[in-house]
Design an enzyme around this catalytic site. Structure first.
Site, PDB file in Angstrom:
ATOM      1  N   LYS A   1      55.397 -22.510 -53.961  1.00 38.40           N
ATOM      2  CA  LYS A   1      54.032 -21.966 -53.930  1.00 38.40           C
ATOM      3  C   LYS A   1      53.762 -21.118 -55.179  1.00 38.40           C
ATOM      4  O   LYS A   1      53.751 -21.648 -56.267  1.00 38.40           O
ATOM      5  CB  LYS A   1      53.830 -21.181 -52.634  1.00 38.40           C
ATOM      6  CG  LYS A   1      54.410 -21.867 -51.385  1.00 38.40           C
ATOM      7  CD  LYS A   1      53.696 -23.154 -51.010  1.00 38.40           C
ATOM      8  CE  LYS A   1      54.426 -23.995 -49.968  1.00 38.40           C
ATOM      9  NZ  LYS A   1      54.792 -23.322 -48.733  1.00 38.40           N
TER      10      LYS A   1
ATOM     11  N   TYR B   1      55.759 -19.333 -40.473  1.00 36.17           N
ATOM     12  CA  TYR B   1      55.655 -20.679 -41.018  1.00 36.17           C
ATOM     13  C   TYR B   1      56.230 -21.668 -40.002  1.00 36.17           C
ATOM     14  O   TYR B   1      57.282 -21.419 -39.400  1.00 36.17           O
ATOM     15  CB  TYR B   1      56.421 -20.748 -42.337  1.00 36.17           C
ATOM     16  CG  TYR B   1      56.278 -22.074 -43.032  1.00 36.17           C
ATOM     17  CD1 TYR B   1      55.088 -22.432 -43.645  1.00 36.17           C
ATOM     18  CD2 TYR B   1      57.337 -22.967 -43.067  1.00 36.17           C
ATOM     19  CE1 TYR B   1      54.958 -23.650 -44.276  1.00 36.17           C
ATOM     20  CE2 TYR B   1      57.212 -24.192 -43.708  1.00 36.17           C
ATOM     21  CZ  TYR B   1      56.018 -24.523 -44.299  1.00 36.17           C
ATOM     22  OH  TYR B   1      55.884 -25.735 -44.928  1.00 36.17           O
TER      23      TYR B   1
ATOM     24  N   ASP C   1      59.808 -13.065 -45.519  1.00 34.26           N
ATOM     25  CA  ASP C   1      59.292 -14.216 -46.263  1.00 34.26           C
ATOM     26  C   ASP C   1      58.071 -13.713 -47.033  1.00 34.26           C
ATOM     27  O   ASP C   1      57.019 -13.441 -46.456  1.00 34.26           O
ATOM     28  CB  ASP C   1      58.924 -15.342 -45.277  1.00 34.26           C
ATOM     29  CG  ASP C   1      58.382 -16.593 -45.990  1.00 34.26           C
ATOM     30  OD1 ASP C   1      57.882 -16.466 -47.126  1.00 34.26           O
ATOM     31  OD2 ASP C   1      58.441 -17.683 -45.391  1.00 34.26           O
TER      32      ASP C   1
ATOM     33  N   ARG D   1      76.450 -28.276 -59.000  1.00 37.11           N
ATOM     34  CA  ARG D   1      76.126 -27.844 -57.633  1.00 37.11           C
ATOM     35  C   ARG D   1      76.566 -26.399 -57.419  1.00 37.11           C
ATOM     36  O   ARG D   1      75.997 -25.665 -56.644  1.00 37.11           O
ATOM     37  CB  ARG D   1      76.770 -28.757 -56.583  1.00 37.11           C
ATOM     38  CG  ARG D   1      76.548 -28.273 -55.147  1.00 37.11           C
ATOM     39  CD  ARG D   1      76.822 -29.337 -54.090  1.00 37.11           C
ATOM     40  NE  ARG D   1      78.109 -29.968 -54.234  1.00 37.11           N
ATOM     41  CZ  ARG D   1      79.290 -29.371 -53.972  1.00 37.11           C
ATOM     42  NH1 ARG D   1      79.320 -28.133 -53.539  1.00 37.11           N
ATOM     43  NH2 ARG D   1      80.416 -30.019 -54.140  1.00 37.11           N
TER      44      ARG D   1
HETATM   45  C1  PLP Z   1      55.699 -23.492 -47.675  1.00 40.25           C
HETATM   46  C2  PLP Z   1      56.299 -22.351 -46.979  1.00 40.25           C
HETATM   47  C3  PLP Z   1      57.634 -22.392 -46.544  1.00 40.25           C
HETATM   48  C4  PLP Z   1      58.505 -23.614 -46.709  1.00 40.25           C
HETATM   49  O1  PLP Z   1      58.818 -23.838 -48.052  1.00 40.25           O
HETATM   50  P1  PLP Z   1      59.188 -25.295 -48.633  1.00 40.25           P
HETATM   51  O2  PLP Z   1      59.315 -25.048 -50.099  1.00 40.25           O
HETATM   52  O3  PLP Z   1      58.090 -26.225 -48.253  1.00 40.25           O
HETATM   53  O4  PLP Z   1      60.475 -25.696 -48.006  1.00 40.25           O
HETATM   54  C5  PLP Z   1      58.143 -21.260 -45.929  1.00 40.25           C
HETATM   55  N1  PLP Z   1      57.389 -20.161 -45.729  1.00 40.25           N
HETATM   56  C6  PLP Z   1      56.113 -20.096 -46.123  1.00 40.25           C
HETATM   57  C7  PLP Z   1      55.329 -18.859 -45.861  1.00 40.25           C
HETATM   58  C8  PLP Z   1      55.522 -21.188 -46.753  1.00 40.25           C
HETATM   59  O5  PLP Z   1      54.239 -21.131 -47.131  1.00 40.25           O
END
Ligand code: PLP
Length: 427
Positions: free
Chosen positions: A229, A132, A204, A79
């Site tokens: 993603k 998001y 982000d 962890r």
């Molecule tokens: C999917 C996504 C998130 C969240 O990510 P997770 O891996 O599902 O927790 C945050 N920001 C954007 C732009 C996303 O597409």
């Protein structure tokens, strides 16, 4: 003697020699100890193996002291630190030009804990109105209870951003490319506004990936990813990463919540228990190896699909920053390195019923509300990411019922086009 027998006799790995197994021990004991570390090799594994070990063993208390204090390289407990996770973090930090990257068990863990690392009760955030959904929800529903207020702005309107800054503002938060209309933020200007106000810029960068944009180059302080993603790219891992600019790292080791942003991030990740698993980190490393190939191909396919859709009589509008008449074209040219990404949205002229029929008739292209994988997928923002907004709020945000979002994959473009062509006949 076979390698296994040698290990048995205590000639193998050190940890085996320390606790070599008595041949006469019982089956229950054998089940626990047999076969430990038989591999000794002068050659190295070409690919980093999976260290699926929750804990690491020590020879002595003094060795533990040295490892714990960072005087000798080593691991204690997964962890806190694990070779696979560490390897991934180093790779992302290198791609990003970051001082340090910290991996999390999801994108949301990376985002929420990064925000908490930079905020205290009484602080204020200026955030893009288009964010998001889960990120927005945390800012609206959870942070106010912790004494953290947020002002939402049109992030493209720099005057509005400036006007929203307060003395207590610590963070400006935006997405490089927004969902689902693919607006491109002016990162350099936002970093400047943040820094003049004594705040940090958090970006982000999930939609762009470091192949298209490295926000730290434009002054961003913390870059956030849903690694689920593009970074992973195969729809089989949920993970997140936060990368901190070089100036925000270092400081005293183990200084935890009183250290640099990177130290605080590490502290929160480890102590809130948001560490990813070694398996997932290994898979993500594997995905990362083809990131540039994938994103370049996805961008090329998306560009061609945007042109095809734009010329289609049943499509009333296409949102893609690579289209020359897009209001975001110039900004995208500046920030996305000459490519424009694999994400686009389009409006079916006949509204919800048309969009429904298109989604139902797509054959190869699946309706799967995620993005960034090798396969082309579609989503319906009104029914998924923006479902919690009222109809009015959706209209204000420019998200119509006929809007379909496409995450363009790496297939042969002709097959992608053919599927949309046949499905659109039903719109
Ligand atoms: C999917 C996504 C998130 C969240 O990510 P997770 O891996 O599902 O927790 C945050 N920001 C954007 C732009 C996303 O597409």
């Amino acid at each position: 003697m076979s390698i296994e027998e040698r290990a048995w006799a205590g000639e193998g790995h050190r940890s085996v020699s320390r606790n070599s197994l008595n041949r006469n021990c019982r089956i229950d004991t054998k089940a626990v100890h047999a076969g430990a570390h038989p591999v000794q090799s002068v050659t190295h594994p070409h690919v980093h193996p999976i260290y699926a070990s929750a804990v690491f063993s020590f020879e002595s208390l003094s060795q533990l002291d040295e490892v714990w204090e960072g005087k000798t390289p080593g691991y204690v407990y997964s962890r806190m630190k694990n070779p696979n996770v560490e390897c991934l973090e180093k790779a992302v930090a290198e791609l990003e030009g970051a001082g340090e990257a910290i991996a999390f068990s999801s994108g949301m863990a990376a985002i929420t804990l990064s925000l908490l690392a930079g905020l205290e009760s009484g602080d204020h955030v200026v955030a893009a109105r288009v964010l998001y959904g889960a990120t927005r929800s945390i800012l609206v529903n959870d942070f106010p209870k912790r004494g953290i207020q947020c002002t939402f702005v049109n992030i493209l309107d720099l005057d509005e951003v400036r006007a929203a800054m307060k003395p207590e503002t610590r963070i400006i938060l935006c997405e490089t490319v927004s969902n689902p209309l693919m607006e491109v933020a002016d990162l350099e200007a936002l970093a400047d506004i943040a820094h003049r106000g004594g705040a940090m810029l958090y970006v982000d960068n999930t939609f762009a990936s470091p192949v298209l944009c490295r926000p730290i180059d434009y002054g961003a302080d913390v870059v956030l990813y849903s690694a689920t993603k593009y970074l992973n790219g195969h729809d089989d891992v949920t993970m997140g990463v936060a990368a901190a600019a070089p100036g925000l790292c270092g400081g005293q080791r183990g200084s935890g919540v009183s250290g640099s942003i990177a130290e605080k991030l590490r502290y929160l990740c480890v102590n809130y228990g948001a560490t990813p698993s070694p398996f997932d980190a290994w898979l993500l490393m594997r995905g990362l190896r083809t990131l540039a190939l994938r994103v370049n191909r996805q961008s090329e396919n998306a560009f061609r699909l945007s042109l095809f859709l734009k010329g289609h009589p049943k499509v009333s509008r296409v949102y893609y920053p690579g289209l020359e008449d897009s209001p975001h074209y110039l900004q995208a040219r500046k920030y996305l390195g000459g490519h424009f990404g694999g994400m686009l949205s389009f409006e079916v002229a006949s509204g919800l019923s048309g969009a429904t029929r298109v989604i139902e008739h797509l054959e190869m292209v699946k309706f799967a509300p995620s993005l960034g994988g090798v396969a082309t997928t579609v989503s319906h923002p009104g029914k998924t990411s923006h479902r919690s907004l009222s109809e009015d709020e959706r209209r204000q945000a420019g998200i119509s019922d006929g809007l379909i979002r496409v995450s363009v994959g790496i297939e042969d473009f002709k097959d992608i086009r053919a599927d949309f062509e046949q499905a659109l006949q039903h719109a």
